[in-house]
Each structure stands twice: as structure tokens, then as C-alpha cells.
Design a protein around this motif. Structure first.
Motif, PDB file in Angstrom:
ATOM      1  N   SER A  29      21.947  56.576 -14.506  1.00  0.00           N
ATOM      2  CA  SER A  29      23.310  56.096 -14.239  1.00  0.00           C
ATOM      3  C   SER A  29      24.277  57.259 -14.068  1.00  0.00           C
ATOM      4  CB  SER A  29      23.777  55.172 -15.367  1.00  0.00           C
ATOM      5  OG  SER A  29      23.705  55.823 -16.617  1.00  0.00           O
ATOM      6  N   HIS A  30      24.087  58.320 -14.842  1.00  0.00           N
ATOM      7  CA  HIS A  30      24.951  59.499 -14.706  1.00  0.00           C
ATOM      8  C   HIS A  30      24.729  60.173 -13.349  1.00  0.00           C
ATOM      9  CE1 HIS A  30      27.135  63.128 -15.926  1.00  0.00           C
ATOM     10  NE2 HIS A  30      26.148  63.808 -15.360  1.00  0.00           N
ATOM     11  N   SER A  31      23.455  60.334 -12.957  1.00  0.00           N
ATOM     12  CA  SER A  31      23.152  60.978 -11.678  1.00  0.00           C
ATOM     13  C   SER A  31      23.697  60.173 -10.505  1.00  0.00           C
ATOM     14  CB  SER A  31      21.640  61.160 -11.528  1.00  0.00           C
ATOM     15  OG  SER A  31      21.151  62.131 -12.413  1.00  0.00           O
ATOM     16  N   LEU A  32      23.545  58.862 -10.572  1.00  0.00           N
ATOM     17  CA  LEU A  32      24.045  58.029  -9.478  1.00  0.00           C
ATOM     18  C   LEU A  32      25.557  58.146  -9.339  1.00  0.00           C
ATOM     19  CD1 LEU A  32      21.884  54.811 -10.000  1.00  0.00           C
ATOM     20  CD2 LEU A  32      21.731  56.432  -8.095  1.00  0.00           C
ATOM     21  N   THR A  33      26.241  58.241 -10.456  1.00  0.00           N
ATOM     22  CA  THR A  33      27.693  58.346 -10.427  1.00  0.00           C
ATOM     23  C   THR A  33      28.158  59.734 -10.018  1.00  0.00           C
ATOM     24  OG1 THR A  33      27.868  56.673 -12.173  1.00  0.00           O
ATOM     25  CG2 THR A  33      29.792  58.080 -11.793  1.00  0.00           C
ATOM     26  N   GLU A  34      27.578  60.756 -10.661  1.00  0.00           N
ATOM     27  CA  GLU A  34      28.070  62.117 -10.489  1.00  0.00           C
ATOM     28  C   GLU A  34      27.514  62.807  -9.248  1.00  0.00           C
ATOM     29  OE1 GLU A  34      30.462  63.383 -12.382  1.00  0.00           O
ATOM     30  OE2 GLU A  34      30.496  61.457 -13.441  1.00  0.00           O
ATOM     31  N   VAL A  35      26.279  62.525  -8.888  1.00  0.00           N
ATOM     32  CA  VAL A  35      25.657  63.203  -7.747  1.00  0.00           C
ATOM     33  C   VAL A  35      25.757  62.364  -6.474  1.00  0.00           C
ATOM     34  CG1 VAL A  35      23.531  64.217  -6.819  1.00  0.00           C
ATOM     35  CG2 VAL A  35      24.059  64.437  -9.267  1.00  0.00           C
ATOM     36  N   ALA A  36      25.411  61.089  -6.587  1.00  0.00           N
ATOM     37  CA  ALA A  36      25.402  60.227  -5.403  1.00  0.00           C
ATOM     38  C   ALA A  36      26.749  59.557  -5.157  1.00  0.00           C
ATOM     39  CB  ALA A  36      24.316  59.170  -5.534  1.00  0.00           C
ATOM     40  N   GLY A  37      27.671  59.627  -6.114  1.00  0.00           N
ATOM     41  CA  GLY A  37      29.000  59.044  -5.920  1.00  0.00           C
ATOM     42  C   GLY A  37      29.017  57.533  -5.859  1.00  0.00           C
ATOM     43  N   GLY A  44      24.233  50.095   1.687  1.00  0.00           N
ATOM     44  CA  GLY A  44      25.118  50.736   2.643  1.00  0.00           C
ATOM     45  C   GLY A  44      25.838  51.953   2.114  1.00  0.00           C
ATOM     46  N   LEU A  45      25.253  52.604   1.102  1.00  0.00           N
ATOM     47  CA  LEU A  45      25.858  53.792   0.509  1.00  0.00           C
ATOM     48  C   LEU A  45      25.217  55.051   1.075  1.00  0.00           C
ATOM     49  CD1 LEU A  45      25.948  52.544  -3.191  1.00  0.00           C
ATOM     50  CD2 LEU A  45      27.896  52.749  -1.632  1.00  0.00           C
ATOM     51  N   PRO A  46      25.936  56.148   1.141  1.00  0.00           N
ATOM     52  CA  PRO A  46      25.363  57.386   1.679  1.00  0.00           C
ATOM     53  C   PRO A  46      24.243  57.909   0.781  1.00  0.00           C
ATOM     54  CG  PRO A  46      27.541  57.782   0.752  1.00  0.00           C
ATOM     55  CD  PRO A  46      27.357  56.299   0.775  1.00  0.00           C
ATOM     56  N   VAL A  47      23.220  58.475   1.414  1.00  0.00           N
ATOM     57  CA  VAL A  47      22.075  59.030   0.694  1.00  0.00           C
ATOM     58  C   VAL A  47      22.214  60.550   0.634  1.00  0.00           C
ATOM     59  CG1 VAL A  47      19.566  59.289   0.668  1.00  0.00           C
ATOM     60  CG2 VAL A  47      20.591  57.132   1.448  1.00  0.00           C
ATOM     61  N   PRO A  48      22.202  61.141  -0.556  1.00  0.00           N
ATOM     62  CA  PRO A  48      22.306  62.605  -0.662  1.00  0.00           C
ATOM     63  C   PRO A  48      21.126  63.292   0.012  1.00  0.00           C
ATOM     64  CG  PRO A  48      22.685  61.542  -2.794  1.00  0.00           C
ATOM     65  CD  PRO A  48      22.151  60.493  -1.870  1.00  0.00           C
ATOM     66  N   LEU A  68      18.972  64.909  -4.209  1.00  0.00           N
ATOM     67  CA  LEU A  68      18.121  63.844  -4.750  1.00  0.00           C
ATOM     68  C   LEU A  68      17.179  64.409  -5.814  1.00  0.00           C
ATOM     69  CD1 LEU A  68      17.165  61.775  -1.571  1.00  0.00           C
ATOM     70  CD2 LEU A  68      18.468  60.939  -3.542  1.00  0.00           C
ATOM     71  N   ASP A  69      16.583  65.564  -5.525  1.00  0.00           N
ATOM     72  CA  ASP A  69      15.686  66.183  -6.503  1.00  0.00           C
ATOM     73  C   ASP A  69      16.418  66.513  -7.798  1.00  0.00           C
ATOM     74  OD1 ASP A  69      13.487  66.015  -4.857  1.00  0.00           O
ATOM     75  OD2 ASP A  69      13.546  68.115  -4.217  1.00  0.00           O
ATOM     76  N   ALA A  70      17.687  66.917  -7.681  1.00  0.00           N
ATOM     77  CA  ALA A  70      18.477  67.259  -8.864  1.00  0.00           C
ATOM     78  C   ALA A  70      18.760  66.044  -9.729  1.00  0.00           C
ATOM     79  CB  ALA A  70      19.793  67.908  -8.438  1.00  0.00           C
ATOM     80  N   MET A  71      18.559  64.846  -9.182  1.00  0.00           N
ATOM     81  CA  MET A  71      18.794  63.620  -9.940  1.00  0.00           C
ATOM     82  C   MET A  71      17.620  63.250 -10.827  1.00  0.00           C
ATOM     83  SD  MET A  71      20.680  61.436  -6.906  1.00  0.00           S
ATOM     84  CE  MET A  71      21.068  59.995  -7.902  1.00  0.00           C
TER      85      MET A  71
END
Length: 253
Positions: free
Chosen positions: A53-61, A35-39, A44-47
């Protein structure tokens, strides 16, 4: 010493293998399930490339409390469908086989978990070409990875993973490992190489935003495997006393 002995360390996703939606689709599926928002697609490509774990935290929140669940769901999705979606970039297989036939040691240094990296490379039938395959820990924490010899502690991040691959190459050929060159598609590949005294050739077919590789300090940027082969051969053919960082670049081949 012939130039063919100078090693090459490759990044994996975006450099050797095109995930072809397998990574981004898995991330989107995991976020949706929880139920989390999808970038959007560009985010997503930048991830692809940085530590997940860093991308999920910093990019996807993703909140810290849900991070392990997102990674677990993503891994299951990726293993079930994502690996099969991936493909080698055009010319990569021939490039690697040519290097091995010429006696040039090659290695992989990826922030993908090491065991998973081996599975992906085996899926494409190229795992046996590499002298070393190094990645992150299964839980993406520092200090070890699936399949890693735990007697060789590895610092956190891309720099540590490159160091582990370089140590493997040095154990087999101490005289040439220090002249290795990195090949990657993101800024962290360039930084990981630089932290180990190596320079990095950037590939233009990966996931770096415009200008990222230039700003990071890639020694050159190539757009085909033919150009990559020629660049590596030229750099490796210089006298051993010539440091890679003495090469001048206009950002292209």
C-alpha cells in the motif's frame, strides 16, 4: 550451546524467492485495468519489498480512493499467475535444508500478507522448514494477519513483523533468540532488524538500488548463498557475549 542453535530470520521476496515478474506484472495489470499510469521497470522493481500500500501510494501515485481496488485486482492476478512465475534463488533450498539439519531455527518475516507468504513458501515446498512465518495482515493493516495468533498483537511495519518472528523463536528457545540475525535485500529489513536489537546481512541478488543496503547499515553484504552460509556460521560462532553490532564490515564478504 553450539553455534548451530543461533536462529536466522529471512525476508521473503528478493531474499528467498525471486518474484520473476509476478509482483511487478500484477501491479502493472492492476494499474492498467483501472486506467492508472504504470511506472517504468526500475520504479516497479523498487516496489518489491516495502509494504504494498505504501509503494502504490508513494511510487505509483495511486489515489487513496482507488488503493483498495488496486490491491484487490493485484492480489487476484498474483494468486492466478504470479506465484507460479516465482522461483527460489539458486542455492536457497540447500542452504535452508542444511540449517535445519544442523539444528539452526529459521523463520520468515515479510511484509507480504502472512497467509499469502505461507502459500508462496508451500508452493516451493519449503514452508515446513520454518519455525515461524510472519507477515502483514490480509488487508495490510496493523494488528494481525491471516493465520496469525491474534493473542500476540503485532506493531505496524517490518519492525513489528520481525518482533513477532523473534517472539516465536524466543518461545521455543529463550536463550538463543536474542542472538538471531536477519537476512534481507532492502533497507526496511535492516531497519526492522535494528529495531529489535538484531543486525542484518544484506543479499546482493535482491531489489535494493545500489548503495541502499550499505547506507541502511547492513552488517555485511553477500552475493552468493555460499557466502551467506559462511557469514552466518561465522557470526553465530562468536561467544554469546559478543554483540552482532560489534562486527566490522567493508561491505562485502
Amino acid at each position: 550451546m553450539t553455534h548451530t542453535t543461533v536462529p536466522v530470520i529471512f525476508d521473503l521476496d528478493g531474499t528467498l524467492v525471486d518474484p520473476a515478474g509476478g509482483i511487478t506484472g500484477g501491479i502493472a495489470a492492476a494499474l492498467t485495468e483501472l486506467g492508472l499510469p504504470v511506472p517504468d521497470k526500475s520504479r516497479l522493481d523498487a516496489m518489491i519489498g516495502p509494504k504494498l500500500s505504501h509503494s502504490l501510494t508513494e511510487v505509483a501515485g495511486v489515489p487513496a480512493a482507488l488503493l483498495e481496488d488496486v490491491i484487490r485486482i493485484y492480489r487476484a492476478h498474483y494468486a492466478a499467475t504470479g506465484i507460479a512465475q516465482s522461483r527460489l534463488y539458486p542455492g536457497i533450498r540447500a542452504l535452508l535444508e542444511d540449517f535445519v539439519a544442523a539444528g539452526r531455527p529459521i523463520a520468515v518475516a515479510t511484509q507480504k500478507p502472512e497467509g499469502l507468504a505461507r502459500t508462496v513458501l508451500a508452493h516451493h515446498g519449503i514452508a515446513g522448514l520454518f519455525h515461524s512465518i510472519r507477515g502483514s495482515a490480509a488487508d495490510e493493516a496493523a494488528g494481525g494477519a491471516g493465520g496469525r495468533r491474534e493473542a500476540v498483537p503485532v506493531p505496524e511495519g517490518k519492525a513489528g513483523i520481525v518482533a513477532a518472528a523473534l517472539a516465536d523463536l524466543a518461545a521455543a528457545s529463550p536463550a538463543t533468540a536474542g542472538r538471531a540475525v536477519m537476512v534481507g535485500d532492502r533497507a526496511q529489513d535492516v531497519a526492522g532488524a535494528a529495531a529489535n536489537g538484531l543486525e542484518c546481512i544484506g543479499v546482493g541478488w535482491g531489489f535494493a538500488p545500489d548503495g541502499e543496503l550499505q547506507a541502511a547499515g547492513a552488517v555485511e553484504i553477500v552475493h552468493t548463498t555460499t557466502a551467506l552460509h559462511a557469514t552466518i556460521t561465522r557470526l553465530a560462532g562468536r561467544p554469546a557475549t559478543t554483540a552482532l553490532n560489534e562486527v566490522h564490515t567493508d561491505g562485502n564478504v
